[in-house]
Design an enzyme around this catalytic site. Structure first.
Site, mmCIF file in Angstrom:
data_model
loop_
_atom_site.group_PDB
_atom_site.id
_atom_site.type_symbol
_atom_site.label_atom_id
_atom_site.label_comp_id
_atom_site.label_asym_id
_atom_site.label_seq_id
_atom_site.Cartn_x
_atom_site.Cartn_y
_atom_site.Cartn_z
ATOM 1 N N ARG A 192 0.838 -1.207 0.000
ATOM 2 C CA ARG A 192 0.000 0.000 0.000
ATOM 3 C C ARG A 192 0.867 1.248 0.000
ATOM 4 N NH1 ARG A 192 -4.218 -1.936 4.521
ATOM 5 N NH2 ARG A 192 -5.045 -3.695 3.335
ATOM 6 N N GLN A 214 10.575 -10.933 3.754
ATOM 7 C CA GLN A 214 9.470 -11.833 4.081
ATOM 8 C C GLN A 214 9.602 -13.137 3.295
ATOM 9 O OE1 GLN A 214 6.546 -12.732 2.184
ATOM 10 N NE2 GLN A 214 5.509 -13.705 3.888
ATOM 11 N N PHE A 243 14.547 -9.216 9.889
ATOM 12 C CA PHE A 243 13.493 -8.553 9.125
ATOM 13 C C PHE A 243 13.608 -7.041 9.242
ATOM 14 C CE2 PHE A 243 9.292 -6.971 8.090
ATOM 15 C CZ PHE A 243 8.944 -7.754 7.010
ATOM 16 N N TYR A 249 16.855 -5.764 7.474
ATOM 17 C CA TYR A 249 16.757 -5.780 6.015
ATOM 18 C C TYR A 249 15.830 -4.663 5.543
ATOM 19 C CZ TYR A 249 17.203 -8.334 1.545
ATOM 20 O OH TYR A 249 17.504 -8.739 0.271
ATOM 21 N N ARG A 268 20.809 -6.696 7.211
ATOM 22 C CA ARG A 268 20.278 -8.042 7.346
ATOM 23 C C ARG A 268 21.370 -9.056 7.685
ATOM 24 N NH1 ARG A 268 22.227 -8.540 2.409
ATOM 25 N NH2 ARG A 268 22.429 -10.629 1.549
#
Lengths: 148, 148, 148
Positions: C29, C51, C92, C95, C102
């Site tokens: 979004r 992810q 997570f 990154y 990361r």
């Protein structure tokens, strides 16, 4: 051996996932997208992403299904599992037709998955209280509600 | 604790998957493809896709292996599992060399996976009949074939 | 039912994975990247890849956690599991900020995963010796070290 309902849902999940994989193979042929490429006409990319999304959620679903089935309730988990697989089927066909078509069944599957994760959490929490605190919350709840 | 053969195949699958992941890391260095990019020279993309495909099928394989091992037969499942892992090894090295090189071992692995899914289905169906219909189909089949 | 610690870690892993999936939805979004596209601004691609990487390792982690928990030691596996989930959380967020961020938590998670795979291998090997060779290596080791 007694978790046969969860086993049956697991087999159905395996079959559904196999069908989705076959659809990607057919789409690769139909739209002439040879591996290792993963981009092509939008119609191909939608099918590819639909299968990728279902694959991504498959281990989460199976893990939630069994955790919920073992620690909470076999029947409730198996029922949720059936709804989830139905939602995923509608998601796949919806996405294959248009990006909008995936939304409603995606939200439905996500809600069922949250339910399974919620059941797993409750089941593990109750087992934890029973084993380590010697506190049978389920029995206490039933007593309070007048079921026992 | 008695499913030790399935456990051994599971450990081998984990090790194989780790080796594939390391290969992608080496390929990223060799072809200078820094994350988060996933596209680059064809040789890199083939290794990346080979590993992605094996990862994608890993949960399906583990699920089918254990469902088949628990509900059908531990020995048959473990044996299929070994063949599957061998097929995946040949698939990975074949794909790393050329897109054509992946085809034969891919079909082989897919057939083994279908076998495991078939065993799972049979195992769950037989367990279902035994538990809910009190019908021991395996015993009946053995009787009919004169094994008992 | 007694593997409740492993069950608790499994539930936490499911919740963590759900949080990561929600982050991708928010990033889609925020950066206006409508499905099925998976490429966009680097900030989006980093979250998407973070992810995807966590999802890819989720089934390997769950498989190693349970194999190690069932065949080796429930406590040691649950503890490793907690460290792994903490490492993945740091991975997570690291990154999401930069590709460099990361690396440290990724190496940490990978080491924990190797530990779990090592525990699984040892556990399966010991069980194998005990069941098929009638050789209790754990007991022998304790005797040699003077613990028994």
């Amino acid at each position: 051996m007694e978790a046969v309902c969860i086993g049956a849902v697991t087999v159905m999940a395996l079959l559904e996932q196999s069908v989705f994989s076959l659809q990607v193979i057919y789409a690769r042929r139909k739209y002439s997208v040879a591996p290792p490429a993963t981009s092509g006409p939008p119609a191909f990319e939608r099918i590819f992403r639909a299968q990728a999304n279902c694959s991504e959620y498959f281990p989460i679903f199976i893990t939630a299904l069994w955790t919920s089935g073992v620690f909470f309730s076999e029947g409730a988990s198996a029922l949720c599992g059936l709804f989830y697989l139905y939602g995923r089927l509608r998601y796949f066909w919806g996405y294959a037709q248009s990006p909008q078509g995936r939304l409603a069944p995606l939200y439905f599957s996500a809600q069922i998955l949250w339910l399974l994760i919620g059941f797993s959490s409750l089941g593990v929490f109750f087992s934890f209280c029973r084993i380590y605190l010697n506190l049978d919350l389920v029995h206490m709840l039933c007593s309070v509600l007048g079921f026992v």
